[in-house]
Design an enzyme around this catalytic site. Structure first.
Site, PDB file in Angstrom:
ATOM      1  N   TRP A  49      -2.814   8.228 -30.383  1.00  0.00           N
ATOM      2  CA  TRP A  49      -3.023   8.733 -30.643  1.00  0.00           C
ATOM      3  C   TRP A  49      -2.666   7.760 -32.643  1.00  0.00           C
ATOM      4  O   TRP A  49      -3.580   7.745 -33.371  1.00  0.00           O
ATOM      5  CB  TRP A  49      -3.266   9.997 -31.635  1.00  0.00           C
ATOM      6  CG  TRP A  49      -3.817  10.735 -32.808  1.00  0.00           C
ATOM      7  CD1 TRP A  49      -4.926  11.125 -32.508  1.00  0.00           C
ATOM      8  CD2 TRP A  49      -3.419  11.019 -33.500  1.00  0.00           C
ATOM      9  NE1 TRP A  49      -5.860  11.840 -33.967  1.00  0.00           N
ATOM     10  CE2 TRP A  49      -4.864  11.749 -34.426  1.00  0.00           C
ATOM     11  CE3 TRP A  49      -2.788  11.130 -34.194  1.00  0.00           C
ATOM     12  CZ2 TRP A  49      -5.141  12.053 -35.624  1.00  0.00           C
ATOM     13  CZ3 TRP A  49      -2.221  11.098 -35.141  1.00  0.00           C
ATOM     14  CH2 TRP A  49      -3.721  11.392 -36.127  1.00  0.00           C
ATOM     15  N   HIS A  50      -1.463   7.997 -32.634  1.00  0.00           N
ATOM     16  CA  HIS A  50      -0.811   7.530 -33.359  1.00  0.00           C
ATOM     17  C   HIS A  50      -1.001   5.904 -34.046  1.00  0.00           C
ATOM     18  O   HIS A  50      -0.898   5.890 -34.924  1.00  0.00           O
ATOM     19  CB  HIS A  50       0.999   7.589 -33.756  1.00  0.00           C
ATOM     20  CG  HIS A  50       0.989   8.975 -34.035  1.00  0.00           C
ATOM     21  ND1 HIS A  50       1.232  10.011 -32.980  1.00  0.00           N
ATOM     22  CD2 HIS A  50       1.106  10.235 -35.867  1.00  0.00           C
ATOM     23  CE1 HIS A  50       1.276  11.763 -33.745  1.00  0.00           C
ATOM     24  NE2 HIS A  50       1.377  11.207 -34.970  1.00  0.00           N
ATOM     25  N   GLY A  51      -1.144   5.446 -33.165  1.00  0.00           N
ATOM     26  CA  GLY A  51      -1.399   3.370 -33.471  1.00  0.00           C
ATOM     27  C   GLY A  51      -1.638   2.964 -31.775  1.00  0.00           C
ATOM     28  O   GLY A  51      -0.564   3.534 -30.698  1.00  0.00           O
ATOM     29  N   PHE A 110      -3.966   6.119 -39.237  1.00  0.00           N
ATOM     30  CA  PHE A 110      -4.324   6.886 -38.298  1.00  0.00           C
ATOM     31  C   PHE A 110      -5.315   6.917 -37.683  1.00  0.00           C
ATOM     32  O   PHE A 110      -5.767   7.875 -36.899  1.00  0.00           O
ATOM     33  CB  PHE A 110      -2.770   7.460 -38.060  1.00  0.00           C
ATOM     34  CG  PHE A 110      -1.394   7.063 -37.759  1.00  0.00           C
ATOM     35  CD1 PHE A 110      -0.946   5.847 -37.722  1.00  0.00           C
ATOM     36  CD2 PHE A 110      -0.746   7.370 -38.562  1.00  0.00           C
ATOM     37  CE1 PHE A 110       0.207   5.425 -37.876  1.00  0.00           C
ATOM     38  CE2 PHE A 110       0.974   7.228 -39.227  1.00  0.00           C
ATOM     39  CZ  PHE A 110       1.044   6.522 -38.416  1.00  0.00           C
TER      40      PHE A 110
END
Lengths: 493, 167
Positions: free
Chosen positions: A325-327, A493
């Site tokens: 999800w963050h990257g 993000f």
């Protein structure tokens, strides 16, 4: 439009005034806030306004469809399609390039090089946040935890409300939608508390995060080979503090701004850098995301009824998803994997410790208490004490964060190679940097309600005095801080 | 079972998360309070009951009596406006250099040209009065602080030289 700018200051002042003038006309107030939110988002990139509207329309339509259906199978289809559409949009904008790059590398490794349909995709700011809000709404309606929204205005505003639109917190429909239909209220305490939150958020972002970024983090993460082990260790610590201050600073400003407009958001960070275990840390860090993952990913996996192995697997899946999800990069996947692995390890150790303690409690004393026994107890207490727990947790989190910050795997490995080469000297770890890191971590151990108490102390003062205090605080931040503000890290993000 | 489940995930509902909604510790201790408590229960790891939110119309709550609440809100809003205006005035006076930088960064058009000229004049005035110098002195002090080396910087540098500068 960044929060710590003149533009946002003027924008917010006007919206504050206009929204309270429309206090008793709720629909007009909502229209104003919706228009302001779209203006705010359009200031980043107007091309994605359509995407925001499309996301809201899909979720609104799904909610209405779910309301009209009673058949379970059909309801499942509707929620499935809505979630798939949300994820498809997110997947296309955020993960398409990552997927193709990984596919190309995989094909090249087996000698199957092909032309792939590469696209130059711009990531819409905040897409992960508003997509997750949309999914939570549809799933909550499906679960009958919230009623579907009849007014499109409410749903559109819920998805796009400007304080939390581009970098969270991820607000739940059950928390926000009812507030839209109550006459907004404000009192002195919330007013002062909101301003204090904004001030603290600005301090975290403009001073701590920006200086740590420019003074040490940006440099050591570009050429780690050039710096000593101490510089790199402090660089990793500094990055953890930087990202904490950057993101929690944004959350503070968002929560404070929403409060001044009469809306309540939950806390998104609860002094996570004072955590004494990784599990504890994840209960205090980005709470709106971790609770989202718990409710919409971990629980549906239903691991707890299927044994320890399944629980551990589900933990790993959840944390890998958190990483992704963050990257869209393998570094984020590895980072998530480390978090999951350490959480599993912690769980295993704690379980074994509990069993051992229980066994010791039920076993008859084999020998009278001696100094050896007392020493053993003291050692045990020290090893399991909060200080050791904090030290281990902070270091694990900081070292794992190298994968989070490094632009690619090679750089992350270079960082670790240089870090563990144990070379001496300091260049980037100046007293100023050391002070910022130490001060920021130390504040994590202050009482959680300190700001509220402070607000209580000053809220009775007159508006001119409070205005002077606010102005002086903002002036100090502006003057002490470096010129120019980098965008918030979590925008990507 | 749900509570147990929640404890296993990295982030879940625990006293920490639950405490976040307590007045004084929450993100914001709003007088509106939690809308229906459903989310709070979920944050504690208990599935919310069927008490649902409403997507009803505005008129349903418009008729609230709460005259005292209304008066308190109006008072707070007025106070908030004054606070912001006074803070803006403080920034205008003491941060004229920042204002000028901001104005010069605006896209060029007739309005921004006027704004730039006004900001320049204003900053000039603040310089003549001596107010702008205060901010400059603070910036210089901060720059000095940033550049401060460790007391034994020579020894540390020497240590580094011995190990060889890697590049």
């Amino acid at each position: 439009m960044l929060f710590p700018t003149f533009e946002f200051g003027i924008f917010f002042l006007l919206i504050f005034l206009a929204s309270w003038l429309l206090r008793s006309r709720l629909d007009l107030r909502k229209m104003l806030l919706l228009a302001a939110s779209y203006f705010f988002y359009g200031a980043w990139d107007w091309r994605f306004l359509g995407l925001l509207a499309l996301s809201s329309t899909v979720n609104y339509g799904a909610g209405i469809a779910l309301a009209s259906l009673t058949d379970t199978v059909r309801r499942k289809w509707v929620v499935g399609i809505a979630v798939a559409l949300n994820l498809a949009v997110l997947g296309f904008f955020k993960y398409y390039g990552f997927f193709l790059t990984s596919l190309a590398e995989l094909m090249a490794s087996v000698g199957l090089e092909r032309d792939l349909p590469w696209l130059d995709i711009v990531l819409p700011v905040g897409i992960s946040f508003f997509t997750f809000q949309g999914i939570s709404y549809v799933v909550d309606v499906y679960r009958r935890d919230v009623d579907p929204v009849r007014s499109p205005l409410d749903l559109f505003l819920y998805i796009s409300f400007f304080p939390q639109l581009v970098a969270g917190p991820i607000v739940r429909a059950a928390d926000f939608l009812p507030q839209l239909n109550e006459r907004p209220r404000l009192d002195q305490h919330i007013l002062v508390f909101g301003f204090l939150l904004i001030l603290v958020g600005l301090f975290k972002k403009v001073i701590v995060a920006t200086y740590l970024g420019t003074e040490i983090v940006d440099d050591v993460f570009v050429f780690p080979q050039r710096y000593s082990s101490l510089d790199l260790l402090v660089g990793a610590y500094a990055f953890v503090v930087q990202i904490y201050c950057d993101f929690s600073g944004y959350s503070d400003i968002a929560i404070g701004a929403a409060a001044l407009l009469g809306y309540r958001f939950k806390r998104n960070f609860d002094r996570p850098l004072s955590a004494t275990s990784l599990q504890d840390l994840w209960q205090r860090w980005h709470i709106s995301l971790t609770s989202w993952l718990r409710d919409y990913l971990y629980r549906p996996l239903k691991g707890n009824r299927r044994g320890q192995g399944r629980i551990h697997l589900n933990l790993m899946i959840t944390m890998l998803a958190a990483g992704l999800w963050h990257g869209a990069a393998w570094t984020f996947v590895i980072w998530g994997g480390i978090q999951g692995a350490v959480l599993v390890l912690e769980r295993t150790i704690k379980g074994a410790w509990r069993r051992a303690t229980r066994a010791a409690e039920v076993a008859p004393p084999s020998q009278p208490a001696t100094w050896v026994g007392a020493a053993r107890s003291a050692v045990n207490a020290a090893l399991t004490g909060p200080a050791v727990g904090w030290f281990v947790t902070f270091n694990i989190f900081a070292l794992a964060a190298v994968f989070f910050r490094a632009s690619d795997l090679e750089l992350a490995m270079d960082y670790f190679r240089s870090l563990f080469s144990f070379t001496g000297g300091v260049e980037k770890c100046t007293p100023f940097v050391a002070f910022l890191v130490t001060f920021s971590v130390a504040t994590q151990f202050l009482p959680g309600d300190l700001l509220s108490r402070l607000a209580r102390m000053v809220e009775a003062r007159g508006p001119v005095v409070l205005g002077l205090l606010l102005g002086a605080g903002m002036l100090a931040i502006e003057t002490i801080g470096p010129g120019g503000i980098a965008p918030f890290i979590y925008f990507q993000f | 079972m749900e509570k147990e489940e929640s404890r296993h995930v990295g982030a879940p509902a625990t006293p920490a998360a639950g405490a976040a909604s307590e007045p004084g510790e929450a993100g914001v201790p709003m007088p509106n309070g939690p809308p229906n408590g459903a989310h709070r229960r979920r944050m504690r790891g208990v599935r919310p009951d069927r008490k649902r939110t409403t997507g009803g119309s505005a008129s349903a709550t418009d008729a609230e009596p709460g005259g005292a609440v209304d008066a308190a809100t109006l008072l707070a809003v007025r106070k908030g406006m004054i606070i912001m205006l006074v803070a803006a005035a403080v920034l205008l006076v003491f941060n004229s250099a920042g204002l000028r930088t901001w104005a010069r960064g605006l896209p060029g058009n007739a309005a921004s040209d006027v704004l730039v000229a006004t900001a320049d004049q204003w900053h000039g005035l603040m310089q003549r009065v001596g107010i702008a110098a205060a901010a400059a002195s603070v910036r210089e002090a901060v720059a000095d602080l940033r550049g401060q080396p460790w007391p034994d910087a020579d020894i540390m540098s020497a240590g580094r030289a011995e190990t060889g500068e890697r590049d």
